[in-house]
Design an enzyme around this catalytic site. Structure first.
Site, PDB file in Angstrom:
ATOM      1  N   LYS A 148       0.801  -1.230   0.000  1.00 53.28           N
ATOM      2  CA  LYS A 148       0.000   0.000   0.000  1.00 53.28           C
ATOM      3  C   LYS A 148       0.840   1.290   0.000  1.00 53.28           C
ATOM      4  O   LYS A 148       0.419   2.301  -0.544  1.00 53.28           O
ATOM      5  CB  LYS A 148      -0.920   0.012   1.224  1.00 53.28           C
ATOM      6  CG  LYS A 148      -2.100  -0.941   1.124  1.00 53.28           C
ATOM      7  CD  LYS A 148      -2.960  -0.807   2.373  1.00 53.28           C
ATOM      8  CE  LYS A 148      -4.334  -1.415   2.172  1.00 53.28           C
ATOM      9  NZ  LYS A 148      -5.249  -1.106   3.277  1.00 53.28           N
ATOM     10  N   ASP A 196     -10.249   3.437   2.280  1.00 51.63           N
ATOM     11  CA  ASP A 196     -10.446   2.849   3.618  1.00 51.63           C
ATOM     12  C   ASP A 196     -11.171   3.814   4.574  1.00 51.63           C
ATOM     13  O   ASP A 196     -12.079   3.413   5.302  1.00 51.63           O
ATOM     14  CB  ASP A 196      -9.101   2.450   4.235  1.00 51.63           C
ATOM     15  CG  ASP A 196      -8.599   1.105   3.719  1.00 51.63           C
ATOM     16  OD1 ASP A 196      -9.415   0.307   3.224  1.00 51.63           O
ATOM     17  OD2 ASP A 196      -7.379   0.858   3.821  1.00 51.63           O
ATOM     18  N   GLY A 239      -1.544   2.409  13.172  1.00 55.72           N
ATOM     19  CA  GLY A 239      -0.983   1.895  11.927  1.00 55.72           C
ATOM     20  C   GLY A 239      -1.692   2.495  10.715  1.00 55.72           C
ATOM     21  O   GLY A 239      -2.354   3.538  10.819  1.00 55.72           O
ATOM     22  N   GLY A 243     -16.600  -5.389  11.131  1.00 51.99           N
ATOM     23  CA  GLY A 243     -15.597  -4.969  10.153  1.00 51.99           C
ATOM     24  C   GLY A 243     -15.977  -5.247   8.709  1.00 51.99           C
ATOM     25  O   GLY A 243     -15.395  -4.653   7.789  1.00 51.99           O
TER      26      GLY A 243
HETATM   27  P1  NAP Z   1      -0.560  -2.019  10.991  1.00 52.15           P
HETATM   28  O1  NAP Z   1      -0.195  -0.846  10.136  1.00 52.15           O
HETATM   29  O2  NAP Z   1       0.404  -3.150  11.141  1.00 52.15           O
HETATM   30  O3  NAP Z   1      -0.905  -1.444  12.461  1.00 52.15           O
HETATM   31  C1  NAP Z   1      -1.264  -2.284  13.494  1.00 52.15           C
HETATM   32  C2  NAP Z   1      -1.631  -1.470  14.741  1.00 52.15           C
HETATM   33  O4  NAP Z   1      -2.185  -2.367  15.687  1.00 52.15           O
HETATM   34  C3  NAP Z   1      -0.453  -0.781  15.412  1.00 52.15           C
HETATM   35  O5  NAP Z   1      -0.895   0.428  15.966  1.00 52.15           O
HETATM   36  C4  NAP Z   1      -0.062  -1.772  16.511  1.00 52.15           C
HETATM   37  O6  NAP Z   1       0.461  -1.182  17.668  1.00 52.15           O
HETATM   38  C5  NAP Z   1      -1.400  -2.351  16.873  1.00 52.15           C
HETATM   39  N1  NAP Z   1      -1.244  -3.717  17.374  1.00 52.15           N
HETATM   40  C6  NAP Z   1      -0.808  -4.793  16.678  1.00 52.15           C
HETATM   41  N2  NAP Z   1      -0.816  -5.888  17.470  1.00 52.15           N
HETATM   42  C7  NAP Z   1      -1.226  -5.465  18.705  1.00 52.15           C
HETATM   43  C8  NAP Z   1      -1.425  -6.124  19.944  1.00 52.15           C
HETATM   44  N3  NAP Z   1      -1.197  -7.447  20.092  1.00 52.15           N
HETATM   45  N4  NAP Z   1      -1.880  -5.400  20.982  1.00 52.15           N
HETATM   46  C9  NAP Z   1      -2.129  -4.071  20.843  1.00 52.15           C
HETATM   47  N5  NAP Z   1      -1.953  -3.389  19.701  1.00 52.15           N
HETATM   48  C10 NAP Z   1      -1.507  -4.085  18.631  1.00 52.15           C
HETATM   49  O7  NAP Z   1      -1.922  -2.696  10.506  1.00 52.15           O
HETATM   50  P2  NAP Z   1      -3.120  -1.982   9.702  1.00 52.15           P
HETATM   51  O8  NAP Z   1      -2.839  -2.026   8.245  1.00 52.15           O
HETATM   52  O9  NAP Z   1      -3.391  -0.667  10.342  1.00 52.15           O
HETATM   53  O10 NAP Z   1      -4.329  -3.008   9.949  1.00 52.15           O
HETATM   54  C11 NAP Z   1      -4.904  -3.189  11.232  1.00 52.15           C
HETATM   55  C12 NAP Z   1      -6.100  -4.149  11.120  1.00 52.15           C
HETATM   56  O11 NAP Z   1      -7.126  -3.549  10.353  1.00 52.15           O
HETATM   57  C13 NAP Z   1      -5.764  -5.477  10.422  1.00 52.15           C
HETATM   58  O12 NAP Z   1      -6.370  -6.522  11.160  1.00 52.15           O
HETATM   59  C14 NAP Z   1      -6.423  -5.344   9.070  1.00 52.15           C
HETATM   60  O13 NAP Z   1      -6.850  -6.595   8.548  1.00 52.15           O
HETATM   61  C15 NAP Z   1      -7.627  -4.479   9.419  1.00 52.15           C
HETATM   62  N6  NAP Z   1      -8.177  -3.737   8.257  1.00 52.15           N
HETATM   63  C16 NAP Z   1      -9.507  -3.893   7.974  1.00 52.15           C
HETATM   64  C17 NAP Z   1     -10.054  -3.196   6.918  1.00 52.15           C
HETATM   65  C18 NAP Z   1     -11.513  -3.376   6.585  1.00 52.15           C
HETATM   66  O14 NAP Z   1     -11.918  -2.987   5.477  1.00 52.15           O
HETATM   67  N7  NAP Z   1     -12.343  -3.885   7.463  1.00 52.15           N
HETATM   68  C19 NAP Z   1      -9.259  -2.328   6.145  1.00 52.15           C
HETATM   69  C20 NAP Z   1      -7.904  -2.170   6.483  1.00 52.15           C
HETATM   70  C21 NAP Z   1      -7.372  -2.884   7.552  1.00 52.15           C
HETATM   71  P3  NAP Z   1       2.035  -0.820  17.863  1.00 52.15           P
HETATM   72  O15 NAP Z   1       2.196   0.528  17.235  1.00 52.15           O
HETATM   73  O16 NAP Z   1       2.213  -0.834  19.321  1.00 52.15           O
HETATM   74  O17 NAP Z   1       2.805  -1.914  17.142  1.00 52.15           O
END
Ligand code: NAP
Length: 277
Positions: free
Chosen positions: A69, A105, A130, A236
């Protein structure tokens, strides 16, 4: 549908990509609208070559998923203001050979919440800092919500809040901040770790709207806890469908069949449909 030499091709590119629900969702949408087109998944590890292929083959529209992305941006011809502000592209529109990047998004999250509430002026806590949190926070803030970021790594919440001109606070201050809307934008609760909660369930209040952007499982532990406490919940799959609907409309110029797309996603996520979810 009869696939012919001039049938438009759409695709999702990612690594991995086999789990993506976008092909199911978009093919059902194309069929429901009687539009020619076929939407496929491409497992892409060499992104520059894939983008060159999209150009050379005239692929009409592309969904971009992890890990491409951000790194796709310099490979495209144009980036709109939304994608630039988020720093990530989830949609490519091939406009007569010009590859244009955008990000749906945030708009998807906003429309998902709009199914149950108006966000204007509402105190909205976003868990995570994130890529998804960034897109959701920006869209909600632009729509007039009062947004604050809460993240496991506080420094990341602080940095993102500074960039987007939002509030942030340590996770321990969440209840005290008094959210009316709570959004999980972390992967916590996602398959296979379906027992994990991103926050203590004690912060949940029956007056809250709770949205999880994790869609597998459809009812995450957070949403189950929120339902038991009487909160209004948004799963979601709503965001997934609305971000996909915005893509569909960019590519085809035709209103997306949102109910059909949601049905396709719900069916794919049901346990009977197996590991493709
Ligand atoms: P990302 O950039 O990797 O960010 C992940 C975030 O979650 C970071 O802030 C991280 O915190 C936090 N995190 C990860 N593991 C954690 C844990 N065990 N405990 C507490 N905080 C935790 O991921 P992303 O792209 O933002 O995606 C996040 C989620 O959204 C994914 O599950 C993805 O599938 C979902 N998503 C859904 C849609 C939809 O259309 N429904 C669209 C996009 C994404 P730290 O900063 O502390 O590492």
């Amino acid at each position: 549908m009869l696939i012919q030499a001039h049938t438009p091709v759409y695709a999702v590119i990612g690594d991995p990509v086999a789990h993506s629900l976008s092909p199911i969702m978009h093919n059902r949408a194309l069929a429901a609208r009687g539009l020619p087109g076929v939407y496929v998944g491409f497992h892409v590890t060499d992104l520059p070559a894939a983008i060159a292929g999209i150009r050379a083959l005239g692929v009409r529209g592309v969904s971009v998923t992890l890990p491409h992305k951000v790194v796709v941006i310099p490979l495209l011809d144009e980036i709109d203001e939304t994608a630039r502000a988020i720093g990530a592209v989830n949609t490519i529109v091939n406009d007569a050979g010009v590859l244009k990047g955008t990000n749906t998004d945030g708009a998807g999250a906003l429309k998902a919440l709009a199914t149950v509430t108006d966000v204007t002026g509402r105190r909205t806590a976003i868990l995570g800092a994130g890529g998804a949190a960034r897109a959701v926070a920006r869209a909600l803030s632009k729509a007039g919500a009062k947004v604050a970021l809460f993240n496991r790594t506080a420094a990341r919440a602080a940095a993102l809040a500074r960039q987007l001109d939002l509030e942030w606070a340590p996770l321990t201050n969440l209840a005290q901040w008094g959210p009316e809307i709570l959004i999980n934008a972390t992967p916590v609760g996602m398959m296979p770790d379906t027992a994990a909660l991103p926050v203590n369930a004690d912060v949940l209040d029956p007056t809250m709207v709770v949205m999880d952007i994790v869609y597998s499982p459809l009812e995450t532990p957070l949403l189950a806890a929120a339902r038991l406490r009487g909160c209004t919940t948004v799963d979601g799959a709503h965001m997934l469908v609305f971000q996909g609907a915005a893509q569909f409309e960019r590519w085809t110029g035709v209103a997306a069949p949102v109910a059909v797309m949601r049905q396709a996603v719900i069916e794919a996520l049901s346990p009977a449909s197996g590991p493709s979810s």
